[in-house]
Every structure is written in structure tokens, then in C-alpha cells.
Design a protein around this motif. Sequence first.
Motif, mmCIF file in Angstrom:
data_model
loop_
_atom_site.group_PDB
_atom_site.id
_atom_site.type_symbol
_atom_site.label_atom_id
_atom_site.label_comp_id
_atom_site.label_asym_id
_atom_site.label_seq_id
_atom_site.Cartn_x
_atom_site.Cartn_y
_atom_site.Cartn_z
ATOM 1 N N LEU A 40 0.825 -1.204 0.000
ATOM 2 C CA LEU A 40 0.000 0.000 0.000
ATOM 3 C C LEU A 40 0.863 1.260 0.000
ATOM 4 O O LEU A 40 0.586 2.217 -0.725
ATOM 5 N N ILE A 41 1.901 1.267 0.827
ATOM 6 C CA ILE A 41 2.800 2.428 0.878
ATOM 7 C C ILE A 41 3.453 2.643 -0.480
ATOM 8 O O ILE A 41 3.484 3.753 -1.004
ATOM 9 N N ARG A 42 3.952 1.557 -1.082
ATOM 10 C CA ARG A 42 4.639 1.683 -2.369
ATOM 11 C C ARG A 42 3.674 2.109 -3.479
ATOM 12 O O ARG A 42 4.020 2.897 -4.339
ATOM 13 N N TYR A 43 2.472 1.594 -3.464
ATOM 14 C CA TYR A 43 1.526 1.910 -4.534
ATOM 15 C C TYR A 43 0.945 3.315 -4.395
ATOM 16 O O TYR A 43 0.763 4.014 -5.385
ATOM 17 N N PHE A 44 0.650 3.754 -3.181
ATOM 18 C CA PHE A 44 -0.049 5.020 -2.979
ATOM 19 C C PHE A 44 0.813 6.170 -2.468
ATOM 20 O O PHE A 44 0.489 7.326 -2.707
ATOM 21 N N LEU A 45 1.883 5.893 -1.738
ATOM 22 C CA LEU A 45 2.615 6.973 -1.087
ATOM 23 C C LEU A 45 4.034 7.180 -1.607
ATOM 24 O O LEU A 45 4.369 8.268 -2.070
ATOM 25 N N LEU A 46 4.883 6.193 -1.474
ATOM 26 C CA LEU A 46 6.301 6.336 -1.825
ATOM 27 C C LEU A 46 6.753 5.179 -2.698
ATOM 28 O O LEU A 46 6.348 4.043 -2.477
ATOM 29 N N ALA A 47 7.607 5.486 -3.660
ATOM 30 C CA ALA A 47 8.176 4.442 -4.512
ATOM 31 C C ALA A 47 9.624 4.805 -4.819
ATOM 32 O O ALA A 47 9.965 5.978 -4.932
ATOM 33 N N PRO A 48 10.471 3.807 -4.971
ATOM 34 C CA PRO A 48 11.858 4.093 -5.339
ATOM 35 C C PRO A 48 11.961 4.402 -6.829
ATOM 36 O O PRO A 48 11.184 3.902 -7.635
ATOM 37 N N ILE A 49 12.913 5.254 -7.175
ATOM 38 C CA ILE A 49 13.199 5.562 -8.584
ATOM 39 C C ILE A 49 14.711 5.541 -8.755
ATOM 40 O O ILE A 49 15.453 5.946 -7.860
ATOM 41 N N LEU A 99 13.425 8.552 -3.617
ATOM 42 C CA LEU A 99 12.044 8.196 -3.298
ATOM 43 C C LEU A 99 11.110 9.184 -3.980
ATOM 44 O O LEU A 99 11.333 10.394 -3.930
ATOM 45 N N VAL A 100 10.078 8.653 -4.609
ATOM 46 C CA VAL A 100 9.055 9.466 -5.264
ATOM 47 C C VAL A 100 7.863 9.567 -4.330
ATOM 48 O O VAL A 100 7.331 8.550 -3.887
ATOM 49 N N ASN A 101 7.446 10.789 -4.046
ATOM 50 C CA ASN A 101 6.255 11.029 -3.242
ATOM 51 C C ASN A 101 5.057 11.022 -4.192
ATOM 52 O O ASN A 101 4.797 12.000 -4.886
ATOM 53 N N LYS A 102 4.349 9.910 -4.234
ATOM 54 C CA LYS A 102 3.212 9.764 -5.143
ATOM 55 C C LYS A 102 1.983 10.537 -4.658
ATOM 56 O O LYS A 102 1.067 10.790 -5.429
ATOM 57 N N VAL A 153 -2.777 16.220 -3.177
ATOM 58 C CA VAL A 153 -3.222 17.288 -2.275
ATOM 59 C C VAL A 153 -2.748 18.671 -2.715
ATOM 60 O O VAL A 153 -3.096 19.662 -2.095
ATOM 61 N N GLY A 154 -1.949 18.741 -3.763
ATOM 62 C CA GLY A 154 -1.434 20.027 -4.234
ATOM 63 C C GLY A 154 -1.087 19.960 -5.708
ATOM 64 O O GLY A 154 -1.198 18.909 -6.339
ATOM 65 N N GLU A 155 -0.678 21.062 -6.248
ATOM 66 C CA GLU A 155 -0.319 21.172 -7.656
ATOM 67 C C GLU A 155 1.196 21.266 -7.805
ATOM 68 O O GLU A 155 1.883 21.757 -6.907
ATOM 69 N N PRO A 156 1.720 20.828 -8.945
ATOM 70 C CA PRO A 156 3.153 21.024 -9.194
ATOM 71 C C PRO A 156 3.505 22.507 -9.179
ATOM 72 O O PRO A 156 2.693 23.350 -9.576
ATOM 73 N N LYS A 157 4.706 22.801 -8.731
ATOM 74 C CA LYS A 157 5.204 24.177 -8.705
ATOM 75 C C LYS A 157 6.443 24.268 -9.592
ATOM 76 O O LYS A 157 7.129 23.272 -9.818
ATOM 77 N N LEU A 184 4.030 10.761 -12.053
ATOM 78 C CA LEU A 184 3.955 9.766 -10.979
ATOM 79 C C LEU A 184 4.095 10.409 -9.611
ATOM 80 O O LEU A 184 3.561 9.908 -8.627
ATOM 81 N N GLY A 185 4.831 11.523 -9.537
ATOM 82 C CA GLY A 185 4.992 12.201 -8.263
ATOM 83 C C GLY A 185 6.176 13.142 -8.253
ATOM 84 O O GLY A 185 6.828 13.376 -9.261
ATOM 85 N N LYS A 186 6.423 13.657 -7.078
ATOM 86 C CA LYS A 186 7.495 14.616 -6.830
ATOM 87 C C LYS A 186 8.625 13.895 -6.107
ATOM 88 O O LYS A 186 8.380 12.994 -5.307
ATOM 89 N N THR A 187 9.857 14.298 -6.369
ATOM 90 C CA THR A 187 10.982 13.655 -5.695
ATOM 91 C C THR A 187 11.956 14.698 -5.172
ATOM 92 O O THR A 187 12.163 15.733 -5.801
ATOM 93 N N LYS A 188 12.514 14.416 -4.006
ATOM 94 C CA LYS A 188 13.498 15.311 -3.375
ATOM 95 C C LYS A 188 14.598 14.543 -2.660
ATOM 96 O O LYS A 188 15.676 15.062 -2.463
ATOM 97 N N LEU A 189 14.307 13.316 -2.232
ATOM 98 C CA LEU A 189 15.200 12.585 -1.350
ATOM 99 C C LEU A 189 16.049 11.574 -2.113
ATOM 100 O O LEU A 189 15.526 10.622 -2.685
ATOM 101 N N VAL A 190 17.360 11.800 -2.103
ATOM 102 C CA VAL A 190 18.311 10.816 -2.621
ATOM 103 C C VAL A 190 18.712 9.950 -1.437
ATOM 104 O O VAL A 190 19.180 10.464 -0.420
ATOM 105 N N TYR A 191 18.503 8.632 -1.557
ATOM 106 C CA TYR A 191 18.832 7.751 -0.442
ATOM 107 C C TYR A 191 19.969 6.773 -0.739
ATOM 108 O O TYR A 191 20.465 6.114 0.164
#
Length: 184
Positions: A24-33, A51-54, A59-63, A167-174
Motif C-alpha cells: 500500500l505504501i509503495r503503490y499510494f505513497l512512496l516508490a523508489p526511482i 524516493l518518489v512522493n506519489k 493534495v497540491g499542484e506542481p510548482k 507519478l509524483g514529486k521527488t526530493k530525497l536521494v537515499y
Amino acid sequence: MAKKKNELWEWTKAALIAVISVMLIRYFLLAPIYVDGFSMMPTLKDTERMLVNKFAYSVGEPKRFDIIVFEAAEGKDYVKRVIGLPGEKVEYKDDILYVNGKAYDEPYLEEYKKQLIDGGPLTEPFTLSDIIEQETVPEGHLFVLGDNRRFSKDSRHIGVVSYREVLGKTKLVYWPIKDFRLVE
């Protein structure tokens, strides 16, 4: 015997809950890229994992300047930076981004601009109408560019990106661990 069956059932339930939670987390919230290539250098390096924040755009628009992941026509996931939003006029002149006639700083490009030795611009001049034959970014679409402007397959080549493809926004390099960081 009943105690062993009960214990086995409890372990099975815990394992099922864990697997379902991860799915559920991977499908709806976070996924690796996986960053594949050099189009986002120097911000992102080839083979880094993020990590992609799906959920971000539910809840918001791209900026402008968000780093997004989207599915391209070839079935690959691309990582690019949002430059133009719906209804905006985008152009580059003298290596400067103009949106609706206003110049924008792009501090994430400064490192590459300093490295240029051929005297040419990092970003070749263009107008949106040169690329998509429209004056503004269409509704429900984004204009995206890679940070490594000379070597990026982006909206200049594939056109604007539909919100449906994002697919989502990404900021975190892990990964690799030594490069763990948030990117802007």
C-alpha cells in the motif's frame, strides 16, 4: 499443540500485515526511482536512487522548479524539473529563463554554467511556440527540462507532459548512502 498453531497463526498474520502495508505504501505513497543517465546533472547523478512522493500532487499542484517523475512514451520513467505551468509562456534568451516575460534565476544551473569552456550557452534559445506550436503551456500539462540542458531529452524533444503521466514529486536521494540528501 494448540499453542503452536496459535503462535504460527499470529506470525502469519503479522507477515501478511507487513506485506500488505509495504504494498500500500509503495503503490499510494512512496516508490523508489533509479536515476538513469546524466540529464539531471549536476543536481542528480547517474545511478542514484530516490524516493518518489506519489501523494504530493493528490493534495497540491506542481510548482515551478519541482523535480518530478513521469512516465514517458517509451514506457520509461523520466526525472525532470518543472519549468512551465499551464497557461504560461516559456522562452529562453541569452541563457536566461523567461516565464510570461519575467526572468527567473536558476541557481541549480550555476555549477554547470561555470564549467562551460566553449563560450556557448547551457540552454539554447527557444520559445514555446518553436517547440509545441502554441504560445502557452496547455491546460493539464507541464513543460519540463533536465538540468543538464545540453544532454537532456525533455519537453524540447518529447513535448509537454500531461498531469496524468506524472507519478509524483521527488526530493530525497537515499542511495548511495554517502550521497544521502534532499535536492532542490
